[in-house]
Design a protein around this motif. Structure first.
Motif, PDB file in Angstrom:
ATOM      1  N   ARG A   1     -10.602 -10.079  -9.853  1.00 57.81           N
ATOM      2  CA  ARG A   1      -9.249  -9.526  -9.783  1.00 57.81           C
ATOM      3  C   ARG A   1      -8.571  -9.543 -11.152  1.00 57.81           C
ATOM      4  NH1 ARG A   1      -5.148 -13.801  -6.873  1.00 57.81           N
ATOM      5  NH2 ARG A   1      -3.502 -12.537  -7.767  1.00 57.81           N
TER       6      ARG A   1
ATOM      7  N   THR B   1     -11.201  -6.902   2.489  1.00 61.42           N
ATOM      8  CA  THR B   1     -11.770  -5.716   1.860  1.00 61.42           C
ATOM      9  C   THR B   1     -11.637  -4.522   2.800  1.00 61.42           C
ATOM     10  OG1 THR B   1     -13.345  -7.163   0.755  1.00 61.42           O
ATOM     11  CG2 THR B   1     -13.848  -4.834   0.745  1.00 61.42           C
TER      12      THR B   1
ATOM     13  N   LYS C   1       0.832  -1.209   0.000  1.00 62.62           N
ATOM     14  CA  LYS C   1       0.000   0.000   0.000  1.00 62.62           C
ATOM     15  C   LYS C   1       0.866   1.258   0.000  1.00 62.62           C
ATOM     16  CE  LYS C   1      -2.659  -1.299   3.619  1.00 62.62           C
ATOM     17  NZ  LYS C   1      -3.756  -1.271   4.603  1.00 62.62           N
TER      18      LYS C   1
ATOM     19  N   THR D   1      -8.529  -2.761   2.486  1.00 59.04           N
ATOM     20  CA  THR D   1      -8.306  -2.219   1.144  1.00 59.04           C
ATOM     21  C   THR D   1      -8.946  -0.841   0.991  1.00 59.04           C
ATOM     22  OG1 THR D   1      -8.301  -4.467   0.235  1.00 59.04           O
ATOM     23  CG2 THR D   1      -8.707  -2.691  -1.318  1.00 59.04           C
TER      24      THR D   1
ATOM     25  N   SER E   1      -3.496  -0.757  -5.252  1.00 63.57           N
ATOM     26  CA  SER E   1      -3.181  -1.981  -4.522  1.00 63.57           C
ATOM     27  C   SER E   1      -4.343  -2.414  -3.621  1.00 63.57           C
ATOM     28  CB  SER E   1      -1.929  -1.737  -3.681  1.00 63.57           C
ATOM     29  OG  SER E   1      -1.560  -2.906  -3.039  1.00 63.57           O
ATOM     30  N   VAL E   2      -4.560  -3.702  -3.566  1.00 62.08           N
ATOM     31  CA  VAL E   2      -5.605  -4.234  -2.689  1.00 62.08           C
ATOM     32  C   VAL E   2      -5.002  -5.287  -1.755  1.00 62.08           C
ATOM     33  CG1 VAL E   2      -7.359  -3.898  -4.458  1.00 62.08           C
ATOM     34  CG2 VAL E   2      -6.307  -6.124  -4.217  1.00 62.08           C
ATOM     35  N   ASP E   3      -5.658  -5.504  -0.634  1.00 62.77           N
ATOM     36  CA  ASP E   3      -5.282  -6.582   0.289  1.00 62.77           C
ATOM     37  C   ASP E   3      -6.189  -7.761  -0.040  1.00 62.77           C
ATOM     38  OD1 ASP E   3      -5.106  -8.349   2.485  1.00 62.77           O
ATOM     39  OD2 ASP E   3      -4.484  -6.729   3.812  1.00 62.77           O
ATOM     40  N   TRP E   4      -5.620  -8.805  -0.610  1.00 61.96           N
ATOM     41  CA  TRP E   4      -6.430  -9.933  -1.081  1.00 61.96           C
ATOM     42  C   TRP E   4      -7.284 -10.525   0.027  1.00 61.96           C
ATOM     43  CZ3 TRP E   4      -6.124  -9.570  -5.962  1.00 61.96           C
ATOM     44  CH2 TRP E   4      -4.921  -9.305  -6.594  1.00 61.96           C
TER      45      TRP E   4
ATOM     46  N   HIS F   1      -6.986   2.748   1.515  1.00 61.18           N
ATOM     47  CA  HIS F   1      -5.955   3.044   0.518  1.00 61.18           C
ATOM     48  C   HIS F   1      -6.594   3.429  -0.820  1.00 61.18           C
ATOM     49  CE1 HIS F   1      -2.241   2.909  -1.699  1.00 61.18           C
ATOM     50  NE2 HIS F   1      -2.717   1.993  -2.525  1.00 61.18           N
ATOM     51  N   VAL F   2      -7.609   2.667  -1.234  1.00 52.52           N
ATOM     52  CA  VAL F   2      -8.250   2.971  -2.521  1.00 52.52           C
ATOM     53  C   VAL F   2      -8.941   4.328  -2.458  1.00 52.52           C
ATOM     54  CG1 VAL F   2     -10.048   2.239  -4.133  1.00 52.52           C
ATOM     55  CG2 VAL F   2      -8.464   0.549  -3.208  1.00 52.52           C
TER      56      VAL F   2
ATOM     57  N   SER G   1      -9.599  -6.092  -6.778  1.00 52.69           N
ATOM     58  CA  SER G   1     -10.096  -6.768  -5.572  1.00 52.69           C
ATOM     59  C   SER G   1     -10.823  -8.049  -5.996  1.00 52.69           C
ATOM     60  CB  SER G   1     -11.044  -5.854  -4.804  1.00 52.69           C
ATOM     61  OG  SER G   1     -12.244  -5.697  -5.523  1.00 52.69           O
TER      62      SER G   1
END
Lengths: 464, 535
Positions: free
Chosen positions: A184, A226, A116, A229, A220-223, A232-233, A174
């Motif tokens: 994704r 959510t 991130k 994520t 960037s996402v945190d798999w 940051h988004v 995501s």
């Protein structure tokens, strides 16, 4: 048939009904127990009686089945059923001594925020002047590193500013759809099958000549979360919008609608723009056990006042989540919703006219969003949360193109296209067509043309 | 085929075999009693995270601890460091800076290329990255909050009371009207069981549990589609195994235990519930066979077995192209973490881990050094390349069958070559063939003391044919066959039927007479068995 057989069959029918019918939502209070069923209730103690007559049991057992059980069970069996239902009811809500209320994370991690963190300027490997740059060796390339719309690449906000970029197309990969998951891979599939921003066959405009378009990479996402994520988004969308570029976001699942719209609101102010959404699902779940998900995206946007209900238009609703309660809530929020039932009853063109009027009467600025589930599976089999009987790709692109040409677009987002679910390229091509419809709409507006302008050469061959 | 790998001498039915039968009956009785007692025990394990607890174990990754001394910087670069504070200079020499600057000579070169101002910005940027990568109280959220206000907080895992359906006796439930067949699809067309009472009453040997978990995967289609497809293609599970002439369904009582509830928005939340269900199956004495979802499942599966058989009492054989002992990210579970987490929490001793088929891009030397120091038995495809599959097969089975081991088999289908299993989240070429995988799984389930099994990472949408599901089904069948052999006492090294593995019409392999004798001995024994009164 023996009496036991009949009973067994009735039981089976009730069971099937219980499985088919979702429990009817009912206001807390009394359950009007049919008079002929009052006698069996005398078998219950005060607590059990209160549980049944309050209607609390109907959360767990359909009314029809409860009536049947009251009518047919002996006292012992009825007591044990009610006890079991009370035990289930006691376990339904959160108990801090029993349930995990928050998932622990690895606080000792040296990479807690890795992924991130954009690389600070002094650590960037390549020094170059700001501005979008081509990824191609040739002047007229036909292949190479795939980008959205075959556009140049920009990486930093200063690239967008230096290039006076109008449109930044961004992937948010995501992958937490509550349907089938592969969203994704949506952004890269849409890059790899580029059919965006070609000459527009209706107006004959060249989008790339009118607009400065870039591929702004992925956020960037945190798999695995959510929740982790969203912030940051939101920040990255806001940062992008602040450069003056219009973010066109490519999901990713529909949970990313929340940070997408929230990021624009962070840059431009809450409630300063309307939201037009095409979606099969209302996504207005209010009592979910998570704090964010695709099912809750619209609820969060409305509940937090990021957009106003009266300036929100939803088109194409259908699907299993569209129940009485969700429609009542949408109405209470003054959301302008248009279900597929309305479209089937009145015809798409009439409904579209109404949608356009609602959008025109709304704020000057609009965010346009589409969950691809709104499109019929015949033309979008790769929708993560697929629902039959949807809109055609022509209906959707016509509507989106018009609105993107008629309003000041502050953001666009397409979500939940899961390429793995379509062995053909059809779903990807149609997803590109949707993004292209808005891009062309924005270009038409910038060129000073009417929203539905058709070039005379296109409309008629002109021969006698 | 080398004859010393094949045992065709079947033990004669004797007093020892009767003892095995008695032991089995006694074990079932003990298991039933255990279940009766277990009903009063607390539902959750001591480590079950409640409220907003932090992770109750140490979570740093010792493999990342770095004891290298700081580098030395020559006096010649001193002018370049003029604007740095003493702390910044110390940081530049530290190992944290090496990730950005490389070894000492690269650092010196980079310093010489920069002005003092550039050096200052450079070092501060590195510190920014190092600091922002770590958790900071107040800035970062320490956990993932759930909506505890939700009135339906536990709806996802609430179990339907038995009293809501018409009364029935406990035991496996046939779903069809033709000898139990012809109903909705179950694993192997086996009857359904919904509770431990059903398992105990049916004296169930194997309970197949679907686990549609997909949050922790690379490609995410291991959800309900995986368990549904395995049921749709379930029929081969019940059939005769030609190699050993055993029909698992005639020897074992096998049930479909339904799917376990999962929360596919939060893997951690799924873990404790899956562990509860695996534990309840194992507590009846049945072998839990968990199929479907992502490899995070190995954690609750093995932890659930450890709850029943005791900590550090269960060994695990991990078939996978990945070692799955990653750690040190911000999350505590995902499909790459289960091995480390099981060892970290003390459920399994590292030396009780056997790994087969590893060949992915990792681990690197640090990971392998750690495994070697910990005493883990790893058998990578590099070992297969060096020594051939047959040698590795015997070595693995010998290790897994060591005296006293209770074994859980965790079979990630990506251990198979993508030619056989393309529908998996993280396929890696160069894997096992089905002709290698079936014998090793059959032998392990026959020759060792298997108490649990899982087959994970099936993602049906990635394979428009049904090949991957078919191969997955035959891996499960190989284990069912092995378990049936084990119950029948066919536990010697690599048993194959002397009748089906050799026509014995001529003496081609020089073993004609042995095959004929062994076949006759089996026929005698079968006749004896027919004379014995049935149970």
């Amino acid at each position: 048939m023996s009496p036991q057989g009949i009973l067994a069959r009735c039981g089976m029918v009730t069971l099937i009904l219980a499985l088919l019918l979702p429990p009817f939502e009912r206001a807390a209070g009394q359950w009007p127990i049919p008079e002929e069923l009052l006698a069996p209730l005398s078998a219950l103690n005060a607590e059990q009686l209160e549980f049944v007559s309050s209607g609390a049991a109907l959360e767990f057992i359909p009314e029809r089945q409860l009536e049947y059980e009251l009518a047919t069970r002996d006292a012992d069996s009825l007591r044990s059923l009610v006890d079991d239902l009370m035990a289930v009811a006691a376990e339904m809500g959160y108990d801090p001594n029993r349930d995990m209320g928050a998932t622990p994370l690895n606080l000792a991690s040296k990479r807690f925020n890795k992924g991130k963190l954009p690389t600070p300027a002094p650590l960037r490997k390549l020094k170059r002047d700001a501005g979008p740059f081509s990824v191609h060796r040739y002047l007229f390339p036909t292949s190479g590193v795939p980008t959205f719309a075959g556009a140049k690449v920009a990486i930093w906000p200063e690239d967008l500013v230096a290039g006076k970029v109008d449109i930044a197309i961004i992937g948010i990969p995501s992958n937490a759809s509550s349907g089938r998951r592969d969203a994704r891979h949506g952004p890269n599939a849409m890059r790899a099958t580029n059919t965006i921003a070609a000459t527009d066959e209706q107006s004959l405009i060249e989008p790339h000549e009118i607009l400065s378009v870039v591929d702004y990479g992925d956020f960037s996402v945190d798999w695995l979360s959510t929740e982790l994520t969203v912030d940051h988004v939101t920040d990255m969308v806001a940062e992008t919008a602040e450069t003056g570029a219009i973010p066109m976001l490519v999901g990713g699942d529909t949970s990313m609608l929340y940070p997408g719209v929230k990021g624009i609101a962070k840059a431009r102010g809450r409630g300063t723009f309307g939201l037009l959404q095409f979606n099969a699902h209302p996504d207005s779940e209010r009592f979910g056990d998570h704090t964010v998900s695709d099912r809750q995206a619209m609820f969060l946007l409305l509940d937090e006042g990021i957009v106003n209900g009266s300036e929100t238009v939803q088109v194409g609703l259908r699907g299993s989540a569209l129940d009485l309660e969700s429609l009542q809530w949408l109405r209470s929020q003054k959301v302008r919703y248009h279900t597929m039932a309305e479209i089937q009853q009145r015809g798409f063109d009439k409904v579209l006219t109404k949608v356009i009027r609602e959008v025109e009467r709304g704020p000057d600025a609009f965010f346009v969003s589409i969950d691809v589930s709104v499109i019929d599976p015949a033309e979008m089999i790769a929708a993560g949360r697929i629902a039959p009987n949807g809109l055609s790709i022509d209906e959707v692109t016509r509507a989106i193109r018009h609105v993107c040409a008629a309003k000041d677009i502050v953001g666009f987002e397409i979500t939940d296209m899961a390429p793995m679910l379509d062995v053909s390229r059809l779903s990807v091509i149609n997803a590109n067509a949707v993004l292209n419809a808005c891009l062309v709409g924005i270009a038409v507006r910038k060129a000073g043309l009417e929203p539905d302008y058709v070039h005379p050469l296109v409309l008629d061959h002109g021969q006698r | 085929m080398a004859s010393d790998n094949v045992s065709w001498v079947r033990p004669i039915w004797n007093i020892e075999m009767k003892n095995v039968c008695f032991a089995t009956a006694a074990a079932l009785f003990v298991a039933a009693t255990t279940v009766a007692m277990a009903a009063d025990e607390p539902r959750h394990t001591p480590e079950h995270v409640i409220g907003e607890q932090a992770y109750p174990f140490a979570s740093n990754d010792p493999r990342e601890e770095d004891d290298k001394p700081p580098i030395e910087l020559p006096d010649s670069v001193a002018p370049k460091l003029a604007l740095l504070t003493p702390e910044e200079i110390e940081f530049l020499k530290s190992n944290d800076a090496r990730a950005f600057t490389g070894p000492a000579e690269d650092t010196i070169e980079a310093l010489n290329e920069r002005t003092p101002e550039e050096v200052q910005a450079w070092v501060q940027a590195m510190q920014h990255v190092v600091n922002h990568n770590r958790y900071e109280e107040g800035r970062d959220t320490p956990n993932i909050r759930l909506n505890t206000e939700s009135p339906k907080f536990n709806a996802w895992r609430l179990q339907r009371p038995r009293s809501m359906d018409p009364a029935r006796e406990a035991g496996p439930i046939p779903l069809g009207r033709y000898d139990g067949k012809g109903g909705p699809p179950t694993f192997g067309r086996f009857p359904l069981a919904l509770s431990t009472e059903d398992l105990v009453a049916g004296e169930v040997d194997v309970a197949i549990l679907g686990a549609p978990l997909n949050m922790g995967s690379g490609w995410r289609d291991s959800g309900e589609r995986a368990t549904a497809d395995l049921r749709l293609l379930g029929w081969p599970l019940a059939g005769l195994d030609q190699y050993v002439q055993i029909k698992p369904s005639e020897v074992l009582t096998i049930v479909d235990y339904g799917d376990v509830a999962v929360d596919n928005d939060n893997t951690e939340r799924s873990m404790s519930h899956i562990r509860d269900i695996v534990r309840e199956i194992a507590a009846t004495g049945a072998v839990p066979m968990i199929v479907g979802g992502d490899h995070s499942l190995e954690y609750p599966n093995v932890a659930g077995l450890a709850d029943v058989y005791g900590k550090e009492k269960v060994s695990v054989i991990h078939f996978d192209s990945h070692y799955d002992a990653w750690w040190g990210g911000n999350h505590l579970i995902g499909h790459g973490y289960p091995v480390y987490r099981l060892i970290n929490e003390g459920h399994v001793r590292a030396e009780d881990y056997i790994q087969v088929g590893l060949r992915s891009g990792g681990p690197d030397k640090t990971g392998f050094k750690w495994m070697r120091e910990k005493g883990m038995r790893y058998h990578n495809m590099a070992e297969v390349e060096a020594h051939g599959w047959d040698a590795v097969l015997d070595r693995v089975v010998a290790e897994a069958s060591e005296e006293g081991r209770k074994l859980h088999i965790s079979f990630d289908i990506d251990v198979l070559d993508p030619a056989f299993a393309v529908a998996t989240g993280t396929p890696v070429p160069g894997g096992l063939t089905m002709r290698e995988a079936i014998p090793i799984v059959r032998r392990l389930c026959a020759e060792s003391n298997v108490v649990g099994f899982d087959l994970v990472e099936l993602h049906p949408a990635l394979d428009p044919t049904y090949k991957t599901t078919l191969n997955s089904t035959y891996i499960i069948k190989a284990c069912l066959t092995g378990l049936a052999m084990n119950k029948e006492g066919l536990t010697e090294k690599h048993y194959l039927s002397p009748l089906s593995s050799e026509h014995a019409i001529d003496d081609y392999y020089g073993e004609q007479q042995q095959y004929l004798d062994a076949t006759r001995a089996e026929e005698e024994k079968d006749k004896d068995e027919e004379k014995e009164p049935q149970e």
